[in-house]
Design a protein around this motif. Structure first.
Motif, PDB file in Angstrom:
ATOM      1  N   SER A 337       0.771  -1.267   0.036  1.00  0.00           N
ATOM      2  CA  SER A 337       0.153   0.007  -0.069  1.00  0.00           C
ATOM      3  C   SER A 337       0.805   1.428  -0.017  1.00  0.00           C
ATOM      4  O   SER A 337       0.476   2.145  -0.577  1.00  0.00           O
ATOM      5  CB  SER A 337      -1.194   0.130   1.051  1.00  0.00           C
ATOM      6  N   LEU A 338       1.782   1.283   0.760  1.00  0.00           N
ATOM      7  CA  LEU A 338       3.044   2.608   1.033  1.00  0.00           C
ATOM      8  C   LEU A 338       3.779   2.652  -0.473  1.00  0.00           C
ATOM      9  O   LEU A 338       3.732   3.733  -1.080  1.00  0.00           O
ATOM     10  CB  LEU A 338       3.942   2.235   1.821  1.00  0.00           C
ATOM     11  N   THR A 339       4.007   1.518  -1.106  1.00  0.00           N
ATOM     12  CA  THR A 339       4.266   1.410  -2.649  1.00  0.00           C
ATOM     13  C   THR A 339       3.549   2.092  -3.697  1.00  0.00           C
ATOM     14  O   THR A 339       3.796   3.047  -4.304  1.00  0.00           O
ATOM     15  CB  THR A 339       4.964   0.143  -2.999  1.00  0.00           C
ATOM     16  N   GLY A 340       2.231   1.585  -3.462  1.00  0.00           N
ATOM     17  CA  GLY A 340       1.343   2.002  -4.616  1.00  0.00           C
ATOM     18  C   GLY A 340       1.003   3.403  -4.347  1.00  0.00           C
ATOM     19  O   GLY A 340       0.671   4.342  -5.223  1.00  0.00           O
ATOM     20  N   ALA A 341       1.070   4.136  -3.093  1.00  0.00           N
ATOM     21  CA  ALA A 341       0.767   5.668  -2.579  1.00  0.00           C
ATOM     22  C   ALA A 341       1.991   6.285  -3.149  1.00  0.00           C
ATOM     23  O   ALA A 341       1.694   7.460  -3.823  1.00  0.00           O
ATOM     24  CB  ALA A 341       0.510   5.680  -1.219  1.00  0.00           C
ATOM     25  N   ALA A 342       2.966   5.906  -3.204  1.00  0.00           N
ATOM     26  CA  ALA A 342       4.167   6.453  -3.646  1.00  0.00           C
ATOM     27  C   ALA A 342       4.162   6.701  -5.057  1.00  0.00           C
ATOM     28  O   ALA A 342       4.666   7.732  -5.569  1.00  0.00           O
ATOM     29  CB  ALA A 342       5.627   5.974  -3.191  1.00  0.00           C
ATOM     30  N   ILE A 343       3.986   5.559  -5.791  1.00  0.00           N
ATOM     31  CA  ILE A 343       3.595   5.473  -7.182  1.00  0.00           C
ATOM     32  C   ILE A 343       2.723   6.767  -7.668  1.00  0.00           C
ATOM     33  O   ILE A 343       2.802   7.410  -8.838  1.00  0.00           O
ATOM     34  CB  ILE A 343       3.476   4.189  -7.836  1.00  0.00           C
ATOM     35  N   THR A 448      -2.552  13.192  -1.861  1.00  0.00           N
ATOM     36  CA  THR A 448      -1.597  11.933  -2.129  1.00  0.00           C
ATOM     37  C   THR A 448      -0.589  11.815  -1.188  1.00  0.00           C
ATOM     38  O   THR A 448      -0.550  10.722  -0.529  1.00  0.00           O
ATOM     39  CB  THR A 448      -1.372  11.751  -3.498  1.00  0.00           C
ATOM     40  N   ILE A 449       0.025  12.706  -0.988  1.00  0.00           N
ATOM     41  CA  ILE A 449       1.253  12.802  -0.134  1.00  0.00           C
ATOM     42  C   ILE A 449       0.587  12.510   1.426  1.00  0.00           C
ATOM     43  O   ILE A 449       1.224  12.019   2.067  1.00  0.00           O
ATOM     44  CB  ILE A 449       2.084  14.002  -0.153  1.00  0.00           C
ATOM     45  N   ILE A 450      -0.316  13.449   1.551  1.00  0.00           N
ATOM     46  CA  ILE A 450      -1.051  13.080   3.060  1.00  0.00           C
ATOM     47  C   ILE A 450      -1.398  11.633   3.325  1.00  0.00           C
ATOM     48  O   ILE A 450      -1.346  11.002   4.065  1.00  0.00           O
ATOM     49  CB  ILE A 450      -2.117  14.023   3.315  1.00  0.00           C
ATOM     50  N   ALA A 451      -2.011  11.108   2.111  1.00  0.00           N
ATOM     51  CA  ALA A 451      -2.631   9.778   2.110  1.00  0.00           C
ATOM     52  C   ALA A 451      -1.598   8.639   2.480  1.00  0.00           C
ATOM     53  O   ALA A 451      -1.990   7.537   2.947  1.00  0.00           O
ATOM     54  CB  ALA A 451      -3.265   9.392   0.979  1.00  0.00           C
ATOM     55  N   THR A 452      -0.149   9.117   2.009  1.00  0.00           N
ATOM     56  CA  THR A 452       0.897   7.970   2.307  1.00  0.00           C
ATOM     57  C   THR A 452       1.062   7.944   3.878  1.00  0.00           C
ATOM     58  O   THR A 452       1.771   6.699   4.360  1.00  0.00           O
ATOM     59  CB  THR A 452       2.222   8.555   1.733  1.00  0.00           C
TER      60      THR A 452
END
Length: 469
Positions: A337-343, A448-452
């Motif tokens: 999930s963290l990888t997906g948010a970063a992408i 998106t950054i907040i969502a990470t």
């Protein structure tokens, strides 16, 4: 605790019962999510044919959302009371009847009422469907099952506008509602054919105060957000809706903590992994669904494309999400999930430089990458939430996760709509309008950054709970 052995333990093959459950639930999920997006493209046609203003026609969308939000909290208790398969049949039947009423509506008032009926059925479809398939799945299988069931969630934003545009152009707005009828009937028949019609049991005393507070809170927030987006900013109605919603939800939390069998068991959030996964689901809903609304609007407003072409041009997002499906349960849900948010965040950066002539090839390529981020972020976070709880807690957890995802998406959509409306208000040329969209994508990047952040917490919780070998 999170089952961290998923990443190293081979997933056993799906049982016949699980395969049947997935097939049945896929139909309902497709209807529920597709209907949410397909109606959005009909607003202008409805305003013309029913001789009403856009502000009035917007209630066709809002009525569905309000009814959907009101019924979700009841699904856990109702499932225990009447049985999951029976309730699922009832939800599909109400949704199908509501679709017929919508298609036959002679005026706007009737159509709004029919959409509310449709929303009552649509709101119960996904929570009850989730309860059905989780009864047949092990924790190790949940990642793969959610990847399958996420397909309609992924495809709906891309296919809805295309399919809606084709039906409206070729037949008329009534066709978007008639489309639901044969699939709704098919879904009902398959439930009777493939699933055991188990009776319900003792669900405990119905929590009436909890229902009032939870429904008022969710409906208040949904209405306030919808009104905020429609008005392009805060007004009396939106502020009142949001205040009432927040106060009611606060009251529900206090009530639920003091009640032995509340409508929704918020004590689930005492589990760190479930809390992290739930917050991640909410935040990623805002980042993903909020960002999805901008590109079709850019293609129609700045580039002058019709709804069908615009829908086809955003389809690469769905392609990317489908490409990510085999990888959503290969590693731990938190790190995935963290990888997906970063992408997702990185893939948003090119949209910060949108112009009136940006290459469609470049946009499509970036949208594929963004779709990969979508699939790798939101699907594992949902998987982690279910893996963190016991099977008997799923009827309580499912409505809450559905609410979090939908409200998160509504918040993201509303915030970006308000920002975009403000940026376009005084922009006359296409170049200036493209700049308005580029500025709004800075907000997408920020969300998106907040969502990470919750995905980092989820990854840390997962690592902490992993058995030491």
């Amino acid at each position: 605790m999170t089952d961290a052995t998923t990443e190293s333990t081979p997933v056993e093959p799906f049982s016949p019962g699980l395969r049947r459950a997935i097939g049945v639930v896929m139909i309902g999920a497709s209807l529920s999510f597709l209907d949410t997006t397909i109606v959005n493209v009909a607003v202008h046609s409805l305003a013309h044919d029913l001789h009403a203003g856009l502000d009035s026609v917007q209630w066709v969308v809002t009525a569905y959302l309000l009814a959907l939000a009101a019924v979700i909290p009841v699904t856990g208790w109702a499932t225990r009371r009447v049985g999951a398969a029976r309730l699922y049949v009832a939800a599909l039947a109400v949704f199908t009847v509501g679709s017929v009423l919508c298609a036959c509506s002679p005026n706007l008032g009737t159509l709004i009422a029919a959409r509310a009926v449709q929303g009552i059925g649509g709101g119960a479809i996904m929570p009850v469907g989730t309860i059905i398939w989780t009864a047949h799945a092990t924790k190790q299988q949940m990642g793969k099952v959610i990847a399958f069931l996420a397909i309609p969630i992924i495809l709906a934003p891309a296919l809805g506008p295309v399919l809606g545009g084709l039906l409206i152009t070729g037949i008329g707005w009534q066709a978007i509602f008639w489309l639901n009828v044969p699939f709704g009937i098919l879904g009902i028949l398959l439930v009777f054919q493939l699933l055991p019609m188990e009776k319900g049991g003792d669900a405990g005393r119905f929590d009436v105060p909890g229902l009032i507070l939870a429904s008022l809170g969710i409906v208040g927030l949904t209405y306030g957000l919808a009104e905020l987006g429609t008005a392009g900013g805060p007004d009396t109605a939106s502020v009142m809706g949001l205040v009432v919603g927040l106060l009611a939800l606060a009251g529900f939390v206090l009530h639920a903590l003091r009640t032995r069998r509340p409508l929704l068991d918020i004590r689930l959030y005492r589990t760190g992994a479930f809390t992290a996964a739930s917050v991640a689901t909410f935040a990623l809903g805002a980042a993903n669904y909020g960002g999805m609304i901008l590109m079709p609007l850019y293609l129609q407003t700045v580039r002058g494309e019709g709804v069908v072409i615009a829908g086809l041009l955003v389809a690469p997002t769905a392609i990317g999400a489908l490409l990510s499906a085999p990888f959503t349960d290969k590693w731990g849900a938190g790190i995935t999930s963290l990888t997906g948010a970063a992408i997702l965040a990185v893939a948003t950066i090119p949209f910060l430089f949108l112009t009136a002539t940006t290459s469609y090839w470049l946009l499509c390529a970036v949208m594929v990458v963004r779709g990969i981020g979508f699939g790798l972020s939101i699907i594992p976070s949902m998987t982690a939430a279910y893996q963190a709880i016991r099977p008997e807690q799923i009827p309580d957890a499912t409505p809450q996760l559905n609410v979090l995802q939908r409200v998160g998406g509504a918040i993201g959509t509303t915030v970006l709509t308000v920002v975009l409306t403000g940026r376009l208000r005084h922009q006359a040329t296409t170049a200036q309008q493209a700049g308005g969209f580029a500025t709004t994508f800075w907000w997408v990047l920020g969300i998106t950054i907040i969502a990470t952040i919750p995905t980092i917490a989820l990854a840390r919780t997962e690592r902490r709970d992993r058995p030491r070998t």
